[in-house]
Design an enzyme around this catalytic site. Sequence first.
Site, PDB file in Angstrom:
ATOM      1  N   GLN A  51       0.775  -1.245   0.000  1.00 61.13           N
ATOM      2  CA  GLN A  51       0.000   0.000   0.000  1.00 61.13           C
ATOM      3  C   GLN A  51       0.808   1.298   0.000  1.00 61.13           C
ATOM      4  O   GLN A  51       0.473   2.238  -0.720  1.00 61.13           O
ATOM      5  CB  GLN A  51      -0.962   0.011   1.215  1.00 61.13           C
ATOM      6  CG  GLN A  51      -1.858   1.221   1.214  1.00 61.13           C
ATOM      7  CD  GLN A  51      -2.933   1.259   2.284  1.00 61.13           C
ATOM      8  OE1 GLN A  51      -3.513   2.293   2.523  1.00 61.13           O
ATOM      9  NE2 GLN A  51      -3.229   0.162   2.954  1.00 61.13           N
TER      10      GLN A  51
ATOM     11  N   ARG B 261       6.830  -9.052 -10.467  1.00 54.28           N
ATOM     12  CA  ARG B 261       7.413 -10.373 -10.693  1.00 54.28           C
ATOM     13  C   ARG B 261       6.520 -11.216 -11.620  1.00 54.28           C
ATOM     14  O   ARG B 261       5.303 -11.289 -11.386  1.00 54.28           O
ATOM     15  CB  ARG B 261       7.550 -11.087  -9.359  1.00 54.28           C
ATOM     16  CG  ARG B 261       8.903 -11.784  -9.239  1.00 54.28           C
ATOM     17  CD  ARG B 261       8.905 -12.662  -8.069  1.00 54.28           C
ATOM     18  NE  ARG B 261       8.633 -11.932  -6.834  1.00 54.28           N
ATOM     19  CZ  ARG B 261       9.383 -12.056  -5.763  1.00 54.28           C
ATOM     20  NH1 ARG B 261      10.438 -12.822  -5.782  1.00 54.28           N
ATOM     21  NH2 ARG B 261       9.062 -11.410  -4.654  1.00 54.28           N
TER      22      ARG B 261
ATOM     23  N   THR C  37      13.685  -9.209 -12.050  1.00 48.21           N
ATOM     24  CA  THR C  37      14.874  -8.349 -11.948  1.00 48.21           C
ATOM     25  C   THR C  37      16.025  -9.048 -11.228  1.00 48.21           C
ATOM     26  O   THR C  37      17.029  -8.422 -10.922  1.00 48.21           O
ATOM     27  CB  THR C  37      14.515  -7.032 -11.237  1.00 48.21           C
ATOM     28  OG1 THR C  37      13.875  -7.360 -10.001  1.00 48.21           O
ATOM     29  CG2 THR C  37      13.603  -6.194 -12.089  1.00 48.21           C
TER      30      THR C  37
ATOM     31  N   PHE D 188      10.564  -1.861  -0.984  1.00 43.06           N
ATOM     32  CA  PHE D 188      10.970  -3.213  -0.598  1.00 43.06           C
ATOM     33  C   PHE D 188      11.451  -3.207   0.847  1.00 43.06           C
ATOM     34  O   PHE D 188      11.717  -2.156   1.425  1.00 43.06           O
ATOM     35  CB  PHE D 188      12.120  -3.704  -1.486  1.00 43.06           C
ATOM     36  CG  PHE D 188      11.717  -3.928  -2.918  1.00 43.06           C
ATOM     37  CD1 PHE D 188      10.616  -4.708  -3.235  1.00 43.06           C
ATOM     38  CD2 PHE D 188      12.450  -3.363  -3.955  1.00 43.06           C
ATOM     39  CE1 PHE D 188      10.251  -4.921  -4.547  1.00 43.06           C
ATOM     40  CE2 PHE D 188      12.083  -3.566  -5.273  1.00 43.06           C
ATOM     41  CZ  PHE D 188      10.980  -4.347  -5.571  1.00 43.06           C
TER      42      PHE D 188
ATOM     43  N   LYS E   1      11.284  -5.099   8.862  1.00 44.39           N
ATOM     44  CA  LYS E   1      10.208  -4.979   7.882  1.00 44.39           C
ATOM     45  C   LYS E   1       8.990  -4.428   8.624  1.00 44.39           C
ATOM     46  O   LYS E   1       8.784  -4.771   9.786  1.00 44.39           O
ATOM     47  CB  LYS E   1       9.865  -6.349   7.305  1.00 44.39           C
ATOM     48  CG  LYS E   1      10.945  -6.884   6.388  1.00 44.39           C
ATOM     49  CD  LYS E   1      10.502  -8.166   5.734  1.00 44.39           C
ATOM     50  CE  LYS E   1      11.535  -8.592   4.702  1.00 44.39           C
ATOM     51  NZ  LYS E   1      11.138  -9.819   4.027  1.00 44.39           N
TER      52      LYS E   1
ATOM     53  N   ASP F 263       0.664   3.525   6.045  1.00 42.74           N
ATOM     54  CA  ASP F 263       0.812   3.191   4.626  1.00 42.74           C
ATOM     55  C   ASP F 263       0.534   4.380   3.696  1.00 42.74           C
ATOM     56  O   ASP F 263       1.446   5.024   3.208  1.00 42.74           O
ATOM     57  CB  ASP F 263      -0.129   2.032   4.267  1.00 42.74           C
ATOM     58  CG  ASP F 263       0.413   0.689   4.741  1.00 42.74           C
ATOM     59  OD1 ASP F 263       1.612   0.606   5.036  1.00 42.74           O
ATOM     60  OD2 ASP F 263      -0.361  -0.265   4.810  1.00 42.74           O
TER      61      ASP F 263
ATOM     62  N   GLY G  36      -7.607  19.913  20.141  1.00 43.09           N
ATOM     63  CA  GLY G  36      -7.187  21.313  20.081  1.00 43.09           C
ATOM     64  C   GLY G  36      -7.666  22.058  21.311  1.00 43.09           C
ATOM     65  O   GLY G  36      -7.773  21.491  22.392  1.00 43.09           O
ATOM     66  N   GLY G  37      -7.991  23.322  21.134  1.00 49.39           N
ATOM     67  CA  GLY G  37      -8.383  24.149  22.276  1.00 49.39           C
ATOM     68  C   GLY G  37      -9.862  24.039  22.621  1.00 49.39           C
ATOM     69  O   GLY G  37     -10.311  24.648  23.587  1.00 49.39           O
TER      70      GLY G  37
ATOM     71  N   GLN H 280     -17.047  24.931  20.654  1.00 51.14           N
ATOM     72  CA  GLN H 280     -16.088  25.986  20.332  1.00 51.14           C
ATOM     73  C   GLN H 280     -16.371  27.159  21.261  1.00 51.14           C
ATOM     74  O   GLN H 280     -17.532  27.557  21.425  1.00 51.14           O
ATOM     75  CB  GLN H 280     -16.327  26.395  18.870  1.00 51.14           C
ATOM     76  CG  GLN H 280     -15.118  26.922  18.170  1.00 51.14           C
ATOM     77  CD  GLN H 280     -15.475  27.363  16.754  1.00 51.14           C
ATOM     78  OE1 GLN H 280     -16.637  27.353  16.366  1.00 51.14           O
ATOM     79  NE2 GLN H 280     -14.480  27.769  16.010  1.00 51.14           N
TER      80      GLN H 280
HETATM   81  N1  COA Z   1      11.802  -9.736  -9.683  1.00 50.19           N
HETATM   82  C1  COA Z   1      12.568 -10.475  -8.862  1.00 50.19           C
HETATM   83  N2  COA Z   1      12.571 -10.310  -7.530  1.00 50.19           N
HETATM   84  C2  COA Z   1      11.761  -9.367  -7.032  1.00 50.19           C
HETATM   85  C3  COA Z   1      10.938  -8.568  -7.835  1.00 50.19           C
HETATM   86  C4  COA Z   1      10.989  -8.777  -9.229  1.00 50.19           C
HETATM   87  N3  COA Z   1      10.240  -8.062 -10.053  1.00 50.19           N
HETATM   88  N4  COA Z   1      10.253  -7.720  -7.042  1.00 50.19           N
HETATM   89  C5  COA Z   1      10.627  -7.996  -5.792  1.00 50.19           C
HETATM   90  N5  COA Z   1      11.541  -8.980  -5.773  1.00 50.19           N
HETATM   91  C6  COA Z   1      12.211  -9.579  -4.631  1.00 50.19           C
HETATM   92  C7  COA Z   1      13.098  -8.589  -3.911  1.00 50.19           C
HETATM   93  O1  COA Z   1      14.319  -8.467  -4.555  1.00 50.19           O
HETATM   94  C8  COA Z   1      13.195  -9.244  -2.560  1.00 50.19           C
HETATM   95  O2  COA Z   1      14.090 -10.317  -2.600  1.00 50.19           O
HETATM   96  P1  COA Z   1      15.233 -10.623  -1.468  1.00 50.19           P
HETATM   97  O3  COA Z   1      14.591 -10.443  -0.148  1.00 50.19           O
HETATM   98  O4  COA Z   1      15.625 -12.049  -1.775  1.00 50.19           O
HETATM   99  O5  COA Z   1      16.343  -9.697  -1.661  1.00 50.19           O
HETATM  100  C9  COA Z   1      11.782  -9.783  -2.400  1.00 50.19           C
HETATM  101  O6  COA Z   1      11.249  -9.946  -3.678  1.00 50.19           O
HETATM  102  C10 COA Z   1      10.811  -8.818  -1.727  1.00 50.19           C
HETATM  103  O7  COA Z   1      11.216  -8.600  -0.514  1.00 50.19           O
HETATM  104  P2  COA Z   1      10.405  -7.687   0.513  1.00 50.19           P
HETATM  105  O8  COA Z   1      10.103  -6.347  -0.035  1.00 50.19           O
HETATM  106  O9  COA Z   1      11.212  -7.692   1.749  1.00 50.19           O
HETATM  107  O10 COA Z   1       9.000  -8.449   0.630  1.00 50.19           O
HETATM  108  P3  COA Z   1       8.260  -9.088   1.888  1.00 50.19           P
HETATM  109  O11 COA Z   1       6.984  -9.597   1.361  1.00 50.19           O
HETATM  110  O12 COA Z   1       9.109 -10.033   2.622  1.00 50.19           O
HETATM  111  O13 COA Z   1       7.986  -7.851   2.853  1.00 50.19           O
HETATM  112  C11 COA Z   1       7.164  -5.681   3.433  1.00 50.19           C
HETATM  113  C12 COA Z   1       6.951  -6.952   2.620  1.00 50.19           C
HETATM  114  C13 COA Z   1       6.076  -4.692   3.046  1.00 50.19           C
HETATM  115  C14 COA Z   1       7.081  -5.993   4.924  1.00 50.19           C
HETATM  116  C15 COA Z   1       8.559  -5.091   3.084  1.00 50.19           C
HETATM  117  O14 COA Z   1       8.628  -4.910   1.716  1.00 50.19           O
HETATM  118  C16 COA Z   1       8.855  -3.784   3.783  1.00 50.19           C
HETATM  119  O15 COA Z   1       9.151  -3.730   4.969  1.00 50.19           O
HETATM  120  N6  COA Z   1       8.822  -2.683   3.007  1.00 50.19           N
HETATM  121  C17 COA Z   1       9.190  -1.394   3.488  1.00 50.19           C
HETATM  122  C18 COA Z   1       8.116  -0.804   4.340  1.00 50.19           C
HETATM  123  C19 COA Z   1       6.796  -0.763   3.647  1.00 50.19           C
HETATM  124  O16 COA Z   1       6.634  -0.166   2.616  1.00 50.19           O
HETATM  125  N7  COA Z   1       5.803  -1.368   4.280  1.00 50.19           N
HETATM  126  C20 COA Z   1       4.429  -1.104   3.969  1.00 50.19           C
HETATM  127  C21 COA Z   1       3.851  -1.922   2.988  1.00 50.19           C
HETATM  128  S1  COA Z   1       2.194  -1.330   2.805  1.00 50.19           S
END
Ligand code: COA
Length: 416
Positions: free
Chosen positions: A17, A38, A74, A97, A137, A169, A248-249, A273
């Site tokens: 989000q 992906r 990627t 990420f 995370k 978010d 507030g106030g 108010q």
């Molecule tokens: N092709 C290949 N790999 C991809 C990819 C693509 N197109 N897109 C993502 N990936 C991989 C990343 O490289 C990563 O791999 P790695 O951990 O092996 O290096 C993995 O997919 C994604 O990791 P991550 O973002 O950590 O996903 P998660 O599902 O484990 O965690 C969150 C999700 C939201 C907790 C985490 O992304 C996070 O803390 N984000 C920052 C804070 C945030 O925005 N949170 C709010 C979300 S609403």
Amino acid sequence: MTKPLEGVKIIDFTHVQAGPACTQLLAWFGADVIKVERPGSGDVTRNQLRDIPDADALYFTMLNSNKKSLTLDTKKPEGKEVLEKLIRESDVLVENFGPGALDRMGFSWERLNELNPKMIVASVKGFSDGHHYDDLKVYENVAQCAGGAASTTGFWDGPPTISAAALGDSNTGMHLAIGILTALLGRDKTGKGQKVAVSMQDSVLNLCRVKLRDQQRLERVGYLEEYPQYPHGEFSDVVPRGGNAGGGGQPGWVLKCKGWETDPNAYIYFTIQGHAWEPICKALGKPEWIDDPAYKTAEARQPHIFEIFGTIEAWLSDKTKFEAVDILRKFDIPCAPVLTMKELANDPSLRASGTIVEVPHKKRGSYLTVGSPIKFSDMKPEVTASPLLGEHTDEVLAGLGYSKQDIFNLREIKAV
Ligand code: COA
């Protein structure tokens, strides 16, 4: 009509989000947002809490409108090559990420800046760089706890409480959008891109700044006069949860209206108010309160504010929340009905303003979403459907110079 962000190309490497809310906003205003996902799975929210089998979930469609979808692995060398081409011709890359994921993929800030020194690289993380929790995370509720919202939300005799509003978010996404637009204006002056980082903890705390105000007041004077704990209850050395008190106030509270016994949302928010005391007394049919020393000033009212709210509730007992607001608005009293999602979804004013919009979707049929809350005199942002997974892969790759055969080959090795 030309939209202000037309010509701005954004690589949208976001999911869930916080990041998608940011890039969606920029897409509404005309940016060319290419969501990189992906192959085979895409953004996890496509599958989360589905209400129609085999169709993208509302969680996805409501945060990814007006974007293109490019599938790309990627982590494969061929996928990295495509991404590098895209980076060389883009203005912004946005990602959220987990910590270190982009570096592990081989796209550190240094590398991105080397590939395209004019590109802005915008990131959301749970905690800011260098913070002692910067390896964590983070999801919405974690951020609300870490940013001060949970400890100050709810009732004093209950646990810390999470707000339904996406303070961690979407709020962080909005902060990031401001950062990106600022960096784009900065680039006009310097010709250089830069890194823009927003943490969810910081964004929540930014919205909780009045609670940091209260912490300092509490430490100085030992009490907070606008909280329900004053003057009869106890204060500790930390800001307490204040229930539905006004921050507030002016004191305020959620008050029962006709039907509250069976309708959990038959309430209004009522604000006392200070300078509106006279109209309030007139509206309530209590003219004797206007000059009564026990009621005349805010200070005099505070010790028995809940008795006053009780009297207002008695007045409300034969009025629906809508009838009550219709009376009170004539007296210029700040108030509103407590509206349900159903009432908001069907509100003709929100439909007319484009705040609630119905969007046709190839697989789902039409769905409701929240359109731009920002209104412009020269532009009405149009909300179009979120893309299907990989819907624009061919188009984007062709734009980068890949032939049909190249695209076929990339598909064969599952790089796209
Ligand atoms: N092709 C290949 N790999 C991809 C990819 C693509 N197109 N897109 C993502 N990936 C991989 C990343 O490289 C990563 O791999 P790695 O951990 O092996 O290096 C993995 O997919 C994604 O990791 P991550 O973002 O950590 O996903 P998660 O599902 O484990 O965690 C969150 C999700 C939201 C907790 C985490 O992304 C996070 O803390 N984000 C920052 C804070 C945030 O925005 N949170 C709010 C979300 S609403």
